[in-house]
Structure formats: structure tokens, C-alpha cells
Design an enzyme around this catalytic site. Structure first.
Site, PDB file in Angstrom:
ATOM      1  N   SER A  30       1.092  -0.925  -0.163  1.00 44.39           N
ATOM      2  CA  SER A  30      -0.138  -0.103  -0.166  1.00 44.39           C
ATOM      3  C   SER A  30       0.560   0.595  -0.098  1.00 44.39           C
ATOM      4  O   SER A  30       2.082   1.049   0.550  1.00 44.39           O
ATOM      5  CB  SER A  30      -1.225   0.207   1.105  1.00 44.39           C
ATOM      6  N   ARG A  38      -1.376  -4.396  -6.274  1.00 43.88           N
ATOM      7  CA  ARG A  38      -2.751  -5.068  -5.604  1.00 43.88           C
ATOM      8  C   ARG A  38      -3.694  -4.484  -6.747  1.00 43.88           C
ATOM      9  O   ARG A  38      -3.742  -3.701  -6.262  1.00 43.88           O
ATOM     10  CB  ARG A  38      -2.072  -5.677  -4.118  1.00 43.88           C
ATOM     11  N   THR A  89      -6.062   1.354   5.963  1.00 42.02           N
ATOM     12  CA  THR A  89      -5.802   0.698   6.972  1.00 42.02           C
ATOM     13  C   THR A  89      -7.177   0.434   8.094  1.00 42.02           C
ATOM     14  O   THR A  89      -6.834   0.151   9.262  1.00 42.02           O
ATOM     15  CB  THR A  89      -4.126   0.733   6.959  1.00 42.02           C
ATOM     16  N   CYS A 142      -2.928  -7.393 -16.573  1.00 44.74           N
ATOM     17  CA  CYS A 142      -1.433  -8.011 -15.704  1.00 44.74           C
ATOM     18  C   CYS A 142      -0.260  -7.974 -15.561  1.00 44.74           C
ATOM     19  O   CYS A 142       0.708  -7.370 -16.432  1.00 44.74           O
ATOM     20  CB  CYS A 142      -1.752  -9.364 -15.728  1.00 44.74           C
ATOM     21  N   CYS A 150       2.676 -14.610 -11.290  1.00 44.13           N
ATOM     22  CA  CYS A 150       1.903 -13.917 -10.250  1.00 44.13           C
ATOM     23  C   CYS A 150       2.235 -14.016  -8.803  1.00 44.13           C
ATOM     24  O   CYS A 150       3.082 -13.753  -8.161  1.00 44.13           O
ATOM     25  CB  CYS A 150       0.730 -15.717 -10.091  1.00 44.13           C
ATOM     26  N   CYS A 167      -2.388 -10.550  -6.943  1.00 47.44           N
ATOM     27  CA  CYS A 167      -2.852  -8.634  -6.711  1.00 47.44           C
ATOM     28  C   CYS A 167      -4.216  -9.446  -7.143  1.00 47.44           C
ATOM     29  O   CYS A 167      -5.094  -8.432  -6.750  1.00 47.44           O
ATOM     30  CB  CYS A 167      -2.462  -7.946  -7.996  1.00 47.44           C
ATOM     31  N   CYS A 224      -6.877  -9.897 -12.426  1.00 41.84           N
ATOM     32  CA  CYS A 224      -7.423 -11.207 -13.607  1.00 41.84           C
ATOM     33  C   CYS A 224      -8.590 -11.892 -13.296  1.00 41.84           C
ATOM     34  O   CYS A 224      -9.313 -12.085 -14.098  1.00 41.84           O
ATOM     35  CB  CYS A 224      -6.623 -11.833 -14.194  1.00 41.84           C
TER      36      CYS A 224
END
Lengths: 248, 532
Positions: B51, B296, B332, B478, B501, B504, B507
Site C-alpha cells: 500500500s 495489488r 488501513t 496483468c 503471479c 494481485c 485478472c
């Protein structure tokens, strides 16, 4: 037979390490730490020996501050019976580590001592060899296979020319290479069981008063950046470029 | 086939992010005797989370009143906020929107903060299990959530056990708290199974990409927080950048793009890299080096898309429910508050705990009223940037009292066939040169010899409908170059580079046919984010 396995807490092999800008070392702030992969293989081998009946006790040992208890607990979760922390806040160089380990060996009287061939942080490949020499016992390093035959062992070593088989008397020091085995996954319930297994702490000073720091690190720097390559059109062009650089 | 081994707990928390850890910590604070475990698929807590992040500290003050005595390793107080509109070659400072005014907040690395929270949780004797993926739900005979089943480890590509095979155990508890974050795979299944989203709008998302850089001396101004909108995005695409100046000559920068974009040719990763080549950014970054990178999905639906957060045997907290405040771009503080609320709810019930009543409690809490207040801002951008900004100004001025609620629409349905936008993007030289180079810095690792964790439910669609309608957008959205269309002797086919990968979930969200199903790979696999 009791097997002693020495493990080291190192930066995890996946971490992209960076040299600190002032050249004083590698930046290990907030990075993942794990059991040195070769040491994990050593531990796995000891566990397989116990499962096969050639060993009856596996003791996992690490030298370091309280942080290394994390790796010792992982070792216990994998299946080791006991753990010992050699408590020190110093970074031990191979000779110091070997001396400390020797003192512990004299207390514990193992039939076999296993270590990884080298740690992936400093890549020294010295501790096992020094330990055997100080102990006055045989050594077989870079092991790809270990077969215990009562009071001796047949160890197949990976060497530059291929494979070499040594027949060594036990007790001895064997260091492990990659192809020896594939370490097991830890089962969740075993993590809980590991919390109840004994983890003893012994201060470095109780084992040895030697303080070997005969190596002083001067400076750290990252590898030189590769310069961009150039494409040449044909063989003549290649020959020309090589000549220009004084290589032909 | 032997019975699976079973472990029992009072509460299972799935996910070691701020919501899950806050929940576990609070449970133990209220009752040290309660048995709580946190299951985390990353090899280490914090390795899969990233983040910006600028966080509001009140919830942390409530959870751990003494946290400032031993703060997380990266914790830089915000000194200055800047909000800029970028055009291709220039930047203009705008008035900082009140939601992006960060006085009193701190810049942290969320990953490092989670590792720090995990240590506090372990001190309270929470059992934290990193490296284990909660792969399936365990169902009771009457259709309730009984717990989770950990994924098997040591399975080869074709599904057969290898020498290292370990069957995943089952963990049972009266209540399972799902804290998987945005588009969690178990949450997705449960929302569908219990129809938790039948009364709300479709959920919407963005993709966030981030890089951590070390810059030459003297460039970083610790505590400076910058957000930009405009270039390189066109007015249809919602999004913008963040640049947070940390300590130790490090800067955290990133880019968010709403996944409701319409242009199938759009590549979010490229947009991020273009942003870095804006003259202002290039001047900041030139000569620096990347330390770490990742991506992400971000949950954006907010109030209108909030599903029912309770079901028999389980409840949803944090971004698994969807509590992020989009105009603030902060989730958060909401995650921590929801974790604490869940813990307090479960504790208040005494000996027999149930998830019942949590949803009502959550909806009546400041967590959801915060979402309600800003509910119309993000959907206003469906009409484009300018109307979106105008609407945002209105909504800010009226503090969410508008008598209407704008609707959210499903992201996967927004792509328009044959849309092609000329983007005038520049040649790039700053690293990383492409997605593969970027993935290197995510340090993502999967054993190649395991079942592919990206399931294509109708593979025929790729070469037929998708080729015609959208030209394989998966190869572009992606951020890790997992999906590739390759042509070889067998003809044209989809190749899935599952090892790249970064988990995240983009997809799973954006695929226009909703045939991509993300499931957990072997526990411990995936990115190894450091200080992201």
C-alpha cells in the site's frame, strides 16, 4: 546414534539484497530471514536417518542472538528432538563458529555432525572443514549421498570432476550439497508441538573464550553494472570491434 | 484416504493484514484465554501486502496505546501535502482536497507494519501461521462454515503427490473471520454461495502498482506526500499517482487505475511507467535505483457495494468486505477498526460465539458512516474526469448529504470492442524496462512443478470470442506478464506463466468473461515484498 546439525540464520534466498549506500554492508533491515538452505538439507538428512533407524536423536544447534530461536523452532517443527542456541550477539567468522561447535560436540558426543556446505550470505565453505580439523575427525564435504554402515559411512561427494566416494570412520563431519535431499514441508500441527520441545540456551563464553576475528571486511560494493552490448551487422563487423578493443 | 488431521480454535482469522491482525490482537486483549490463529499464505507476514501508505493513526492509538514508543520500522510523519494536475510536460498545483489532507498522519510501509503487528500479536500468544494457504472452506452438515482447509503441499503439475507431499490439515472454529483483503478467494466463494451481494451494487476495483526507490542524497524530503491526476491517463480512466517521501533516501511511488476502464488496449503497468517519465518525476528518479516493486487490486465500491458481512460461521472484515475510503485512498484505518469491532462483537457474546449480529453492528458504526459520506465521489467519475471532479467538489461541500446514491457497475463489463485510443506515450529509459523486469523486484517465487493456480473455466473463449471482441486484454492488464498469447507449432494458444503471479487478483476482476478463477498456490509461494 546422536546427530548434531548446525544451522545458520541467513537472509532468505528469495530476498533481493542491496548493498548499503555507504558500502558498510548489506541492507538487512526488514528482510526475511530463514534457515540456510544447505543447513535445511542437513537437517532433513538427519531426520531421514532417524526415520530409517540409523539415528536415534537429532539435535539442531544455531549460534546467534535470540532471533535465531525462530529458525531453531522451525527445525524442531521439521522434527528435530532438541534445540540448542549458542547465545552471542557477535557475527561469528568460520573459525570462531568451528571452535564453539567443537566445544558443544565435546559436551554432546554425537556420532555424526552435519552442516550445510556453506552459508548463502557469506559463501565461505569453511566451517565444516575447520571443525573437522580442530576435532581431529574425518570430513566429507559437498555430500550428495550418505550411507551409514555401523561405525563408518560411505559419502558420495560432488566434485569438479564428477562424483567421489569416501569411506569415513564415525564420528565425523559431513557437509551437505543441494542434491542430497529435498527438505520436507512443516505440517501445521508440528509447529504447535515444536513449542513444547526443549530449546536450551548456552552462552558463547561458556563454550569457548577464543575470539578469532582474523578477517576484517574492508568494504562492500555491488557488482559492476554490465555495460550495454552493441549489435554488429556481420562477422567483419565483429572482427573489427574485437580488434578495436585490442582483443584480436 | 485417511481423515484429515484437525486443529481446533475459538476463532480462525484468514489473512495476516491489518484487519486480521487487529482482530486477533483485540481478541487476546479482551480475553487472554481465547484461542486464536491467523493463517497467512505468504511465507512471512507482510510479504504479500502493499500500500502507499499514509495512514490515520487513531485506530492504532486505540488498539495499541503505546505504539509510538516502539513504532513500526518505517514511520514518517507527514509534513506536507501536494495535489497536482499533470499534463504531458507540465504540472500544476491544485488545492489539496480535504480528504487528501494528511495532517497528523504517518507514512508507513504496510508490509513492515503488518510484520510489526504480528510480533505484537505473538507476544499476546496469538498463533500466527505464515506459509499456509487457507485454500478451501470446511462445511458443516447443515451448510455452515465450520472452518478452513489448508492447501496440500508437494503436489506436482498434474495434481499428483510428490515425495514431499503433505496433506493440508483442517482447522475448525465456531467463527472464521475472513480478512483476506481485496477480492479474497474464499470471500469471493462465500459471497457467491450465501448471496451476500444480492442487495448491493456490484463491487468495483482499481489496480495499484508500487515501487520503492532509493535516490541520490539530497533529493528526498521526508514527510512530503504528493498525489497527481491527469497525464498519462485520459479523462475516461479514473486514477492517478502517489509519491511518498520516506526516510533513508527512499521514496515510495505508485499508480492506481480504476478497473472500470473501457479501452481493451490499455495497459496499467505502462501507464505507471509513463507517469515516471513525466519531466518532474524523471528529475526526481534519474540516477536512483529500484529496491522493490509490486501490485495489488484495490477495492473501490465502498458503501453501495458493501455486501452483507456475516454468514453462518463466518464474517468479513477489512477489504474482504470492502471498507476502503476511496477519496482518502486509505483503507488501513478502516481495516483496523473493523478487526477490533469484530473482536469486540465476538467477545461480547460470552462462551458461545457466533457471527450473528456483526453486519448490523458494522453498518451502524463510524466505519460505514465514513463510507456513506463519500459514497458518491468515486461513481461520479463514470462520467469522466471533469464531471467527476465537479461532483466530488459538490459531495465534499455537502458532506455526503445528497439525497441520491449513484450506482456502481461491474468492472468486467466495461470494456468496449474496437475502442482504440492514441496515447502519445513516450520512449522510456527508467527501470524497469518491462513487466518481467518489474516482477524481478517483486521477488515472487512459485515452485514451477505445482498445479497452475489460475484456472480458466472456459478455455475456448480465449481464441474465439475474446480474440474478436477484445484482443486478449489479460495480456495487458496483468502487471506481471502472467498471460501471454504465443504462437508455435500447435498454433496460437494462451500460455499462463503462473510463476510470475504477484497475487494481485486483477485478472479475476477484470476478465470480461469472468472465466479466470484465482485460487491459492502452494502456501509460502508468491511475492516477497520488502518494505512495500
Amino acid at each position: 546414534m546422536k546427530v548434531l546439525v548446525f544451522i545458520k540464520r541467513v537472509v532468505d534466498y528469495n530476498v533481493r539484497v542491496k548493498v548499503r549506500p555507504d558500502g558498510s554492508g548489506v541492507d538487512t533491515g526488514g528482510v526475511k530471514m530463514s534457515i540456510n538452505p544447505f543447513d535445511e538439507i542437513a537437517l532433513e538428512e538427519a531426520l531421514q536417518m532417524r526415520e530409517a533407524g540409523t539415528a536415534d536423536e537429532v539435535v539442531v544447534v544455531s549460534a546467534g542472538g535470540n532471533e535465531c530461536q525462530q529458525q531453531l523452532r522451525t527445525g524442531l517443527a521439521m522434527g528435530a528432538d532438541r534445540a540448542i542456541q549458542i547465545d552471542t550477539d557477535k557475527t561469528l567468522q568460520p573459525l570462531s563458529a568451528a571452535r564453539a561447535f567443537l566445544a558443544l560436540i565435546e559436551q554432546q558426543q554425537p556420532g555424526l555432525v552435519l552442516l550445510g556446505k556453506q552459508a548463502i550470505d557469506d559463501d565461505n565453505n569453511q566451517t565444516g572443514q575447520m571443525l573437522a580439523a580442530l576435532w581431529g575427525r574425518p570430513q566429507a564435504t559437498n555430500a550428495a549421498e550418505i550411507v551409514i554402515n555401523g561405525n563408518s559411512a560411505l559419502v558420495t561427494r560432488e566434485v569438479d570432476a564428477g562424483l567421489e566416494v569416501l569411506d569415513i570412520d564415525l564420528p565425523a563431519v559431513v557437509t551437505t550439497d543441494l542434491r542430497l535431499n529435498t527438505p520436507r514441508f512443516v505440517k501445521l500441527p508440528d509447529i504447535m508441538k515444536a513449542k513444547k520441545k526443549p530449546l536450551d540456551v548456552v552462552a558463547l563464553g561458556e563454550l569457548t573464550s577464543h575470539d578469532d576475528t582474523n578477517l576484517q571486511i574492508g568494504q562492500w560494493s555491488p557488482p559492476a553494472q554490465r555495460s550495454k552490448g552493441i549489435m554488429v551487422d556481420d562477422v567483419a563487423g565483429l572482427v573489427g570491434e574485437l580488434k578495436n578493443r585490442g582483443l584480436l | 484416504m485417511s481423515e484429515r488431521e484437525i486443529m481446533e480454535y475459538d476463532v480462525i482469522v484468514v489473512g495476516g493484514g491489518p484487519a486480521g491482525l487487529a482482530c486477533a490482537i483485540r481478541l487476546k486483549q479482551l480475553n487472554p484465554q481465547v484461542n486464536v490463529c491467523v493463517i497467512e499464505k505468504a511465507a512471512e507476514v507482510g510479504a504479500h501486502i502493499l500500500s502507499g501508505a499514509v495512514i490515520e493513526t487513531d485506530p492504532l492509538d486505540q488498539l495499541l496505546p503505546d505504539w509510538r514508543d516502539h513504532p513500526p520500522p518505517i514511520c514518517v510523519p507527514v509534513i506536507k501535502d501536494e495535489f497536482l494536475f499533470l499534463s504531458k510536460r507540465s504540472a500544476r498545483k491544485l488545492l489539496t482536497p480535504p480528504q487528501l489532507s494528511n495532517h497528523g498522519n504517518v507514512i508507513v510501509s504496510l508490509g513492515a507494519m503488518c510484520a510489526w503487528l504480528a510480533a505484537r500479536a505473538e507476544n499476546l500468544e496469538v498463533d500466527i501461521f505464515p506459509g499456509y494457504a487457507a485454500s478451501e472452506i470446511s462445511w458443516s452438515e447443515n451448510g455452515e462454515v465450520k472452518g478452513v482447509i489448508i492447501g496440500d503441499m508437494g503436489v506436482d503439475k498434474s495434481g499428483k503427490p510428490k515425495d514431499t507431499y503433505v496433506e493440508g490439515i483442517e482447522i475448525q472454529a465456531p467463527v472464521t473471520v475472513l480478512a483476506e483483503g481485496c477480492r479474497g478467494h474464499l470471500s469471493k466463494q462465500l459471497i457467491k454461495h450465501f448471496k451476500l451481494d444480492q442487495d448491493c451494487d456490484p463491487q468495483t476495483y482499481g489496480i495499484g502498482m508500487k515501487e520503492l526507490w532509493r535516490l541520490p542524497e539530497g533529493r528526498v524530503k521526508p514527510g512530503l506526500v504528493q498525489h497527481t491526476i491527469g497525464w498519462p491517463l485520459d479523462k475516461q480512466i479514473y486514477g492517478g499517482s502517489f509519491v511518498y517521501h520516506l526516510n533513508d533516501n527512499r521514496v515510495a511511488l505508485g499508480f492506481v487505475a480504476g478497473l472500470d476502464y473501457q479501452d481493451p488496449q490499455f495497459m496499467p503497468f505502462e501507464a505507471f511507467q509513463q507517469f515516471k517519465h513525466h519531466p518532474r518525476m524523471r528529475a526526481l528518479l534519474e540516477g536512483g535505483e529500484i529496491i522493490s516493486s509490486g501490485a495489488r487490486a484495490i477495492i473501490e465500491g465502498g458503501y453501495q457495494s458493501l455486501p452483507t458481512t456475516e454468514m453462518p460461521g463466518a464474517l468479513l472484515i477489512g477489504d474482504a468486505a470492502g471498507l476502503l475510503n476511496v477519496p482518502k485512498i486509505k483503507g488501513t484505518h478502516q481495516a483496523i477498526r473493523s478487526g477490533m469491532l469484530a473482536a469486540e462483537h465476538l467477545h461480547a457474546q460470552g462462551d458461545v460465539i457466533t457471527s450473528q449480529g456483526f453486519d448490523k453492528l458494522l453498518r451502524g458504526s463510524p466505519i460505514v458512516s465514513e463510507l456513506k459520506k463519500v459514497r458518491n465521489i468515486r461513481p461520479g467519475f463514470y462520467k469522466g474526469l471533469w464531471l467527476g471532479l465537479a461532483n466530488a467538489a459538490w459531495e465534499t461541500a455537502t458532506a455526503g448529504w445528497s439525497p441520491w446514491t449513484l450506482k456502481n457497475h461491474a468492472d468486467h463489463a466495461t470494456l468496449k470492442t474496437n475502442l482504440s485510443i492514441q496515447r502519445e506515450w513516450v520512449e522510456r529509459e527508467l527501470p524497469p524496462k518491462d513487466r518481467l523486469a518489474s516482477v524481478y523486484y517483486a521477488a515472487t517465487e512459485h515452485d514451477e512443478d505445482q498445479p497452475v493456480h489460475l484456472q480458466i473455466l472456459e478455455p475456448d473463449v480465449c481464441l474465439t470470442r475474446c480474440a474478436e471482441e477484445f484482443d486478449h486484454p489479460c495480456t495487458r492488464f496483468c502487471p506481471a506478464n502472467v498471460y501471454e498469447m504465443v504462437t508455435d507449432e500447435q498454433g496460437k494458444r494462451l500460455q499462463i506463466n503462473a510463476a510470475n503471479c504477484v497475487h494481485c487478483k486483477t485478472c479475476d476482476i477484470k476478465d470480461p468473461y469472468q472465466i479466470i478463477n484465482w485460487v491459492t498456490p502452494e502456501g509460502g509461494a508468491g511475492p516477497n515484498y520488502q518494505n512495500l
